[in-house]
Design an enzyme around this catalytic site. Structure first.
Site, short mmCIF file in Angstrom:
data_model
loop_
_atom_site.label_atom_id
_atom_site.label_comp_id
_atom_site.label_asym_id
_atom_site.label_seq_id
_atom_site.Cartn_x
_atom_site.Cartn_y
_atom_site.Cartn_z
N CYS A 1 1.27 3.50 10.62
CA CYS A 1 1.77 4.65 9.86
C CYS A 1 2.50 5.60 10.81
O CYS A 1 1.91 6.11 11.76
CB CYS A 1 0.65 5.40 9.16
SG CYS A 1 1.29 6.84 8.26
N ASN B 1 -6.19 -0.90 1.87
CA ASN B 1 -5.53 -0.59 3.14
C ASN B 1 -6.37 0.46 3.86
O ASN B 1 -6.83 1.42 3.26
CB ASN B 1 -4.12 -0.07 2.83
CG ASN B 1 -3.32 0.23 4.08
OD1 ASN B 1 -3.55 1.23 4.73
ND2 ASN B 1 -2.37 -0.63 4.40
N GLY C 1 -3.77 3.74 1.43
CA GLY C 1 -4.45 3.87 2.71
C GLY C 1 -5.68 4.75 2.60
O GLY C 1 -5.62 5.87 2.08
N SER D 1 0.82 -1.20 0.00
CA SER D 1 0.00 0.00 0.00
C SER D 1 0.86 1.26 0.00
O SER D 1 1.90 1.32 0.67
CB SER D 1 -0.88 -0.01 1.25
OG SER D 1 -1.56 1.21 1.37
N ALA E 1 7.08 10.98 4.27
CA ALA E 1 6.17 11.51 5.29
C ALA E 1 4.91 11.99 4.59
O ALA E 1 4.50 13.14 4.73
CB ALA E 1 6.84 12.64 6.05
N GLY F 1 12.78 0.63 1.62
CA GLY F 1 13.81 0.26 0.65
C GLY F 1 14.73 -0.79 1.21
O GLY F 1 14.60 -1.22 2.37
N THR G 1 7.09 1.07 7.61
CA THR G 1 8.38 1.77 7.58
C THR G 1 8.95 1.95 8.98
O THR G 1 8.24 2.03 9.98
CB THR G 1 8.24 3.15 6.93
OG1 THR G 1 7.22 3.88 7.61
CG2 THR G 1 7.88 3.02 5.47
N LYS H 1 -1.50 -4.75 9.54
CA LYS H 1 -0.13 -4.36 9.16
C LYS H 1 0.59 -3.76 10.35
O LYS H 1 0.15 -2.77 10.94
CB LYS H 1 -0.18 -3.36 8.00
CG LYS H 1 1.20 -3.02 7.42
CD LYS H 1 1.05 -2.20 6.14
CE LYS H 1 2.37 -1.94 5.46
NZ LYS H 1 2.20 -1.18 4.20
N ASN I 1 -4.02 -0.67 8.75
CA ASN I 1 -2.73 -0.02 8.98
C ASN I 1 -2.70 0.55 10.40
O ASN I 1 -3.25 1.62 10.65
CB ASN I 1 -2.56 1.09 7.93
CG ASN I 1 -1.28 1.87 8.11
OD1 ASN I 1 -0.45 1.53 8.95
ND2 ASN I 1 -1.12 2.91 7.32
#
Lengths: 255, 306
Positions: free
Chosen positions: B135, B104, B51, B26, B75, B222, B198, B170, B132
């Site tokens: 976040c 999501n 999301g 997502s 962000a 990444g 993340t 998640k 989610n």
């Protein structure tokens, strides 16, 4: 249709220590418009992770020629500028909306470019000239030496210049040039360059009541409207510069 | 006699069968339609779209992104037009891709999450939702629910009541013990957990002496985060009975196989979509070839081998 494919770097000319003109050969998709850009993958540069969005300077589908004018802004663009002819470069293109060309033959467009911002004005100028509309370019740089591709611009239209040190044309920034004082003869102003310059040009255009489009260069990740990183505040809220721009009518911006 | 020796990549997440374990993460794949010039979505196990929240969100101010070694910080802050806009304007455009549509869902209270899930439940082509609770880029909610087991439990319970189909939660890696949160989601009715979202990070522009992001901190994604993600998937897969979906820096088929060996039943590919918009199709292809090379006839055989 957007494509992602390899292109062959056929020529790499260092115009100045800060700017290089890269010419590529390859199969180009249909319908590339002035003002669109390519997402260039930078291989073998350990500090470069994402693609680099680079404005299309010129594209000719018949000959399979694509040109990018690149400013050395960091490791990624340094790597690109240092590439040898014969190298293969992966690009995703064409991306973004591009400039809207005027319909009337009597149009008097002014194309304002600062620094590497002159890049998209080449293809735009050529397309305007092809429609029988003679463009006037106002090109700005720090010094006369950094006025890029001047001879080629002079082959398409009239050229005015501005330099920070006064070594060519009027001394000062593009938006301070006398071509933008008063109402002028312009039917539309197209602009690409550093943000303060574009804001100055936009203010002059608003004051004169002339339509104006600017090309933004917000930092991007995907280039496809997926990551929502490159947003610009507009009258419609935050929008992606990569898909709803990079070209915006100044009336849509909150400047 | 010809034999069909193509390995089976099919996996099952809750009640949802996937033709292969590869999904799009997502926030990295838009609504799928942005990528159809490069890849046929029928090559995907599922596509997980952006999301979605109850109310529209403008997200954070620019700059929202900074490139970092082998990765990036973002962000974005859950910019989206809200669930009603999704239902009325987006759903019809994307509901018929020949793959599984997963939405999501985010919110700022358990009721918010439940409300969004309930409205999405009326859309028959939404095959699963991914909740989610991780976040890092919003002030209220988001990760706040993913950093305590109570928060994870309350959101999962609220969504479970409103959502009858496959429910994925998640998880955030920004916790001391991710298995504790995973167990809470499992206990509250989740059909699967996906991890990791993340990692909280930060970068500074030393010339301008300013943070690179408008929000100062952001989420790192990444390949830079991959070893952390693989470790957390390995730990979590041993702690819960429900399937674990692995993500975090997957860029190629080998990365995907790495997560599955560590315990992931399926994987999500995120940031790599930005660099190669057809990467998911290439990953599926590579996984199939890997199975042939390793004499694996069914990908499920290798899940959690480590």
């Amino acid at each position: 249709m957007k494509v992602v494919r390899d292109f062959l770097l056929s020529a790499n000319v260092e115009l100045t220590p800060r700017f290089s003109l890269l010419t590529f050969q390859g199969e180009l998709p249909e319908g590339i418009r002035p003002g669109q850009f390519a997402q260039v993958r930078i291989d073998d540069s350990p500090t470069t992770f994402l693609r680099r969005p680079i404005s299309i300077n010129y594209a000719d589908r018949d000959t399979g020629t694509l040109r990018l004018l690149v400013r050395r802004a960091g490791d990624g663009t340094n790597h690109l500028c240092d590439m040898e002819p014969g190298s293969s470069v992966n690009m995703m293109l064409p991306l973004g909306n591009g400039f809207r060309l005027p319909d009337q033959e009597g149009s008097r467009p002014l194309l304002v470019g600062g620094g590497v911002g002159v890049a998209p004005l080449m293809m735009l100028g050529k397309e305007l000239a092809g429609k029988g509309i003679r463009p006037t370019f106002l090109l700005a740089a720090r010094t006369a030496d950094e006025l890029l591709l001047l001879d080629e611009f002079r082959g398409i239209g009239d050229v005015l210049t501005a330099t920070d040190d006064g070594s060519s044309g009027e001394k000062g920034f593009a938006h301070q040039h006398s071509a933008l004082s008063g109402s002028g003869p312009w039917s539309i102003i197209y602009c690409c360059g550093p943000a303060p310059m574009m804001k100055g040009v936009a203010a002059a255009a608003k004051k004169a009541g002339v339509a104006c489009e600017v090309s933004l260069e917000n930092m991007m990740a995907c280039g496809l409207g997926a990551c929502l990183c490159c947003v610009e505040k507009t009258v419609r809220g935050n929008v992606c510069v990569c898909t709803e721009g990079p070209v915006f009518n100044i009336n849509d911006l909150t400047w | 006699m010809l034999t069909n020796n193509k390995p089976s990549l099919a996996v099952q997440i809750g009640g949802l069968p996937l033709r292969n374990p590869v999904m799009t993460a997502s926030g990295t794949f838009g609504y799928g339609e942005e990528f159809t010039d490069f890849m046929s979505l029928d090559t995907l196990g599922a596509y997980i779209v952006k999301g979605t929240t109850l109310e529209p969100r403008e997200g954070n101010d620019y700059p929202r992104m900074a490139e970092t070694p082998s990765g990036m910080l973002n962000a974005v802050g859950l910019q989206n037009k809200g669930v009603e806009y999704f239902i009325s304007h987006i759903y019809d455009r994307i509901k018929d891709f020949d793959s599984n549509l997963i939405v999501n869902v985010s919110g700022s209270s358990p009721d918010d999450y439940g409300e969004v899930a309930g409205r999405l439940a009326r859309l028959s082509n939404v095959n699963a939702i991914e909740v989610n609770i991780s976040c890092p880029n919003v002030k209220q909610g988001g990760m706040a629910f993913g950093t305590t087991w109570r928060g994870a439990e309350s959101v999962t319970k609220a969504v479970r009541k409103a959502w009858p189909r496959t429910l994925i939660v998640k998880l955030s890696p920004n916790v001391t013990d991710i298995t504790e949160i995973a167990r809470a989601a499992e206990g509250a009715g989740a059909d699967a957990v996906s991890l990791i979202n993340t990692l909280m990070g930060m970068a500074v522009d030393v010339e301008r002496r300013r943070p690179c992001l408008s929000t100062v901190t952001g989420g790192l994604s990444g390949p830079a985060v991959r070893p952390v993600a693989v470790r957390m998937v390995w730990q979590t897969a041993k702690a819960v009975k429900i399937p674990v979906i692995g993500l975090g820096g997957i860029c190629n088929g080998a990365d995907a196989i790495e997560f599955m060996l560590a315990g992931a039943k399926a994987v999500e590919v995120g940031t790599a979509n930005f660099i190669n918009p057809a990467v998911c199709a290439e990953i599926v292809e590579w996984m199939s070839e890997w199975c042939v090379r390793h004499g694996v006839s069914d990908i499920n055989e290798i899940v959690g081998e480590i």
